[in-house]
Design a protein around this motif. Structure first.
Motif, PDB file in Angstrom:
ATOM      1  N   GLN A 243       0.825  -1.194   0.000  1.00 21.27           N
ATOM      2  CA  GLN A 243       0.000   0.000   0.000  1.00 21.27           C
ATOM      3  C   GLN A 243       0.865   1.251   0.000  1.00 21.27           C
ATOM      4  O   GLN A 243       1.957   1.273   0.558  1.00 21.27           O
ATOM      5  N   GLY A 244       0.368   2.298  -0.607  1.00 22.65           N
ATOM      6  CA  GLY A 244       1.040   3.583  -0.551  1.00 22.65           C
ATOM      7  C   GLY A 244       1.675   3.975  -1.862  1.00 22.65           C
ATOM      8  O   GLY A 244       2.283   3.164  -2.550  1.00 22.65           O
ATOM      9  N   GLY A 245       1.520   5.263  -2.208  1.00 27.38           N
ATOM     10  CA  GLY A 245       2.057   5.771  -3.459  1.00 27.38           C
ATOM     11  C   GLY A 245       3.543   6.048  -3.375  1.00 27.38           C
ATOM     12  O   GLY A 245       4.149   6.030  -2.301  1.00 27.38           O
ATOM     13  N   ARG A 246       4.121   6.328  -4.517  1.00 27.08           N
ATOM     14  CA  ARG A 246       5.560   6.593  -4.625  1.00 27.08           C
ATOM     15  C   ARG A 246       5.799   8.095  -4.588  1.00 27.08           C
ATOM     16  O   ARG A 246       5.132   8.862  -5.280  1.00 27.08           O
ATOM     17  N   VAL A 247       6.769   8.512  -3.784  1.00 28.05           N
ATOM     18  CA  VAL A 247       7.091   9.925  -3.587  1.00 28.05           C
ATOM     19  C   VAL A 247       8.331  10.271  -4.401  1.00 28.05           C
ATOM     20  O   VAL A 247       9.401   9.678  -4.210  1.00 28.05           O
ATOM     21  N   VAL A 248       8.197  11.231  -5.315  1.00 31.33           N
ATOM     22  CA  VAL A 248       9.293  11.667  -6.177  1.00 31.33           C
ATOM     23  C   VAL A 248       9.503  13.161  -5.974  1.00 31.33           C
ATOM     24  O   VAL A 248       8.565  13.949  -6.154  1.00 31.33           O
ATOM     25  N   THR A 249      10.696  13.563  -5.570  1.00 32.44           N
ATOM     26  CA  THR A 249      11.006  14.983  -5.435  1.00 32.44           C
ATOM     27  C   THR A 249      11.785  15.454  -6.648  1.00 32.44           C
ATOM     28  O   THR A 249      12.604  14.718  -7.200  1.00 32.44           O
ATOM     29  N   VAL A 250      11.527  16.684  -7.062  1.00 28.19           N
ATOM     30  CA  VAL A 250      12.247  17.303  -8.185  1.00 28.19           C
ATOM     31  C   VAL A 250      12.858  18.592  -7.659  1.00 28.19           C
ATOM     32  O   VAL A 250      12.147  19.485  -7.182  1.00 28.19           O
ATOM     33  N   THR A 251      14.180  18.695  -7.738  1.00 29.81           N
ATOM     34  CA  THR A 251      14.897  19.834  -7.162  1.00 29.81           C
ATOM     35  C   THR A 251      15.868  20.401  -8.180  1.00 29.81           C
ATOM     36  O   THR A 251      16.642  19.655  -8.799  1.00 29.81           O
ATOM     37  N   GLY A 252      15.847  21.702  -8.344  1.00 37.21           N
ATOM     38  CA  GLY A 252      16.784  22.367  -9.235  1.00 37.21           C
ATOM     39  C   GLY A 252      18.056  22.740  -8.510  1.00 37.21           C
ATOM     40  O   GLY A 252      18.019  23.194  -7.363  1.00 37.21           O
TER      41      GLY A 252
ATOM     42  N   TYR B 153      -2.975   8.632  -3.344  1.00 36.36           N
ATOM     43  CA  TYR B 153      -2.427   8.774  -4.691  1.00 36.36           C
ATOM     44  C   TYR B 153      -1.359   7.713  -4.984  1.00 36.36           C
ATOM     45  O   TYR B 153      -0.613   7.299  -4.088  1.00 36.36           O
ATOM     46  N   ASN B 154      -1.282   7.324  -6.264  1.00 27.05           N
ATOM     47  CA  ASN B 154      -0.217   6.422  -6.706  1.00 27.05           C
ATOM     48  C   ASN B 154       1.127   7.132  -6.773  1.00 27.05           C
ATOM     49  O   ASN B 154       2.162   6.536  -6.486  1.00 27.05           O
ATOM     50  N   PHE B 155       1.091   8.402  -7.182  1.00 23.86           N
ATOM     51  CA  PHE B 155       2.323   9.173  -7.306  1.00 23.86           C
ATOM     52  C   PHE B 155       2.162  10.526  -6.629  1.00 23.86           C
ATOM     53  O   PHE B 155       1.155  11.212  -6.819  1.00 23.86           O
ATOM     54  N   ILE B 156       3.168  10.887  -5.842  1.00 26.17           N
ATOM     55  CA  ILE B 156       3.250  12.215  -5.236  1.00 26.17           C
ATOM     56  C   ILE B 156       4.506  12.868  -5.793  1.00 26.17           C
ATOM     57  O   ILE B 156       5.632  12.470  -5.444  1.00 26.17           O
ATOM     58  N   VAL B 157       4.336  13.812  -6.704  1.00 28.69           N
ATOM     59  CA  VAL B 157       5.463  14.527  -7.308  1.00 28.69           C
ATOM     60  C   VAL B 157       5.604  15.853  -6.571  1.00 28.69           C
ATOM     61  O   VAL B 157       4.657  16.642  -6.516  1.00 28.69           O
ATOM     62  N   ILE B 158       6.788  16.108  -6.011  1.00 25.11           N
ATOM     63  CA  ILE B 158       6.987  17.287  -5.170  1.00 25.11           C
ATOM     64  C   ILE B 158       8.052  18.184  -5.788  1.00 25.11           C
ATOM     65  O   ILE B 158       9.184  17.747  -6.027  1.00 25.11           O
ATOM     66  N   ASP B 159       7.701  19.410  -6.032  1.00 24.92           N
ATOM     67  CA  ASP B 159       8.663  20.425  -6.471  1.00 24.92           C
ATOM     68  C   ASP B 159       9.311  21.002  -5.217  1.00 24.92           C
ATOM     69  O   ASP B 159       8.695  21.774  -4.486  1.00 24.92           O
ATOM     70  N   VAL B 160      10.553  20.595  -4.945  1.00 28.13           N
ATOM     71  CA  VAL B 160      11.255  20.993  -3.720  1.00 28.13           C
ATOM     72  C   VAL B 160      12.376  21.962  -4.060  1.00 28.13           C
ATOM     73  O   VAL B 160      13.331  21.580  -4.753  1.00 28.13           O
ATOM     74  N   PRO B 161      12.304  23.205  -3.602  1.00 27.53           N
ATOM     75  CA  PRO B 161      13.400  24.142  -3.860  1.00 27.53           C
ATOM     76  C   PRO B 161      14.687  23.679  -3.192  1.00 27.53           C
ATOM     77  O   PRO B 161      14.665  22.943  -2.201  1.00 27.53           O
ATOM     78  N   CYS B 162      15.809  24.103  -3.740  1.00 27.59           N
ATOM     79  CA  CYS B 162      17.109  23.804  -3.144  1.00 27.59           C
ATOM     80  C   CYS B 162      17.356  24.814  -2.029  1.00 27.59           C
ATOM     81  O   CYS B 162      17.735  25.953  -2.281  1.00 27.59           O
ATOM     82  N   SER B 163      17.080  24.412  -0.802  1.00 29.24           N
ATOM     83  CA  SER B 163      17.260  25.313   0.334  1.00 29.24           C
ATOM     84  C   SER B 163      17.540  24.494   1.582  1.00 29.24           C
ATOM     85  O   SER B 163      17.445  23.264   1.572  1.00 29.24           O
ATOM     86  N   ALA B 164      17.897  25.191   2.656  1.00 24.21           N
ATOM     87  CA  ALA B 164      18.198  24.529   3.921  1.00 24.21           C
ATOM     88  C   ALA B 164      17.010  24.544   4.876  1.00 24.21           C
ATOM     89  O   ALA B 164      17.164  24.183   6.047  1.00 24.21           O
ATOM     90  N   LEU B 165      15.819  24.915   4.389  1.00 25.85           N
ATOM     91  CA  LEU B 165      14.649  24.932   5.261  1.00 25.85           C
ATOM     92  C   LEU B 165      14.329  23.520   5.744  1.00 25.85           C
ATOM     93  O   LEU B 165      14.440  22.548   4.980  1.00 25.85           O
TER      94      LEU B 165
END
Length: 423
Positions: free
Chosen positions: A156-165, A272-284
């Motif tokens: 069970q559970g969707g796949r988490v994908v982060t996208v970071t510039g 959700y099957n997919f969680i696509v996360i737009d994650v900024p490049c930061s130290a937060l």
């Protein structure tokens, strides 16, 4: 021993002792049929075998002929792709190798009966079918080579994908939005795009999605997060595509609760099957937590010297508990006028990018301005995005469960349908 008396793999628990008793034997040798498979193996096993290992070009028949004249390696990887009688070939292989060899198999058959016959009937440790992905190799072959339990995400559970510039303007938000659109609209998987920049919501804007207070509420008051909250907070873009984003005033401070990201991702994975996360490049703390909790990181760079420097810093971050290998590296805007060429980039990175997206300012720029998905337009951007989607999604679809019921053999795509590759 299996009923037919053929056993191609010794007990994993007993293998370490056997390996130390025979230092003259090669540790790992692989026989593969093509360059793409070789690349996936080398990349996928980089962390398990940082010193490298021997790969020879050829199918299982080449392996059998070679092993008649050489010492049996401790771990043997063979490719049965294109073999008319792979089970017979594996049985023949068992007659030329030492009985304690640990065998991993790659092939082109995707039905459950074959998987069961290979792993349970012949004693093979693991079988993976083409096309072979780097993360798939790292997740399934890597732990077996290191004598560890394979990584599992659970059924069970969707796949988490982060996208970071690596830097602002590298195109990470555009890639995140288009990746989510592909999963939710074209692949018809239940998908949510989470824009982790609460003040700008750039990725959400590219899909023409509305922002709202729900994301901020979740991060400040995680006790309020439940399935109903997720349904109300995520804004629909399509039947199976939703967006969760904010656009807070620049004068306000979001008070992030330390356990909020985990609570939010747990709720989203149930929906959700997919969680696509737009994650900024930061130290937060929020952004660090999201990067650590992802199943797969995607790192986006452009062909500039500053981007090379910051990409190396991102690659140096430790992997999260569900990340068997480094993030997928995407070079965006290749051949940018005035940018570094590929040779200079490869030398600076000490590696090659996994995905290369050409510089297409008119196509991508127009799509972004219109709030439309550029991945829907035929061309270089779409081709690269489909490769990226396959790289980050294929493993989760395979990991959706251990085969426990076999459909009829024959036909193409039966295992894929069973595992949810087609909805």
């Amino acid at each position: 021993m299996p009923p037919d008396g053929v056993d191609l793999a010794a007990s994993p628990a007993a293998a370490p002792a056997a390996e130390t008793d025979r230092p003259d034997r090669p540790r790992v040798i692989a026989f593969v049929a093509d360059q793409d498979t070789e690349t996936a193996l080398r990349e996928g096993l980089l962390e398990a075998m940082p010193q490298g290992f021997e790969i020879r070009r050829g199918t299982i028949r080449v392996a059998i002929a070679a092993l008649l004249k050489m010492a049996t390696p401790q771990i043997l990887i063979v490719d049965v792709s294109g073999e008319d009688q792979p089970l017979s070939a594996l049985s023949e292989l068992s007659g030329v190798v030492e009985p304690d060899v640990r065998v991993l198999v790659i092939g082109d058959r995707d039905d459950l009966n074959f998987y069961r016959q290979v792993t349970r009937g012949l004693g093979v440790l693991e079988y993976l079918y083409q096309p072979l992905m780097r993360d798939m190799v790292a997740r399934h072959f890597g732990p077996l080579i290191l004598h560890r339990a394979p990584l599992t995400e659970g059924v069970q559970g969707g796949r988490v994908v982060t996208v970071t510039g690596a830097r602002g303007g590298s195109g990470a938000s555009t890639i995140a939005a288009n990746l989510a659109w592909h999963f939710g609209v074209e692949a018809r998987r239940h998908t949510v795009l989470l824009d982790a920049d609460l003040y700008r919501g750039t990725a959400a804007m590219q899909l023409g999605a509305k922002s709202g207070p729900g994301l901020r509420t979740a991060l400040e008051a995680p006790d309020r997060i439940d399935d109903l909250f997720v349904e109300r907070a995520a804004q629909p873009v399509g039947k199976r595509l939703h967006v969760l984003a904010g656009e807070e005033k620049l004068t306000e401070t979001v008070n992030y609760s330390p356990n909020a990201a985990a609570r939010l991702l747990d709720a989203l994975r149930r929906r959700y099957n997919f969680i696509v996360i737009d994650v900024p490049c930061s130290a937060l703390p929020l952004h660090r937590d999201l990067l650590m909790m992802a199943h797969q990181r995607v790192l986006v760079m452009d062909p500039t010297l500053a981007s090379v420097r910051d990409t190396l810093r991102l690659l140096a971050l430790p992997n999260g508990p569900m990340q068997p290998r480094r993030g997928v590296l995407v070079l965006n805007r290749d051949n940018l006028p005035g940018g570094l060429n590929r040779r200079e980039l490869d030398e600076g990175l000490k590696m090659q990018p996994d995905i290369v997206i050409p510089d297409l300012p008119k196509v991508v720029g127009h799509a972004v301005s219109m709030g439309e998905p550029a991945v829907a337009i035929r061309g270089g951007f779409r081709t690269a995005m489909l490769l990226l989607a396959r790289e980050v999604a294929f493993v989760r679809l395979l990991d959706s469960g251990v085969p426990d019921s076999a459909p009829a053999t024959g036909g193409t795509g039966r295992l894929r349908r069973f595992l949810g590759l087609k909805s």
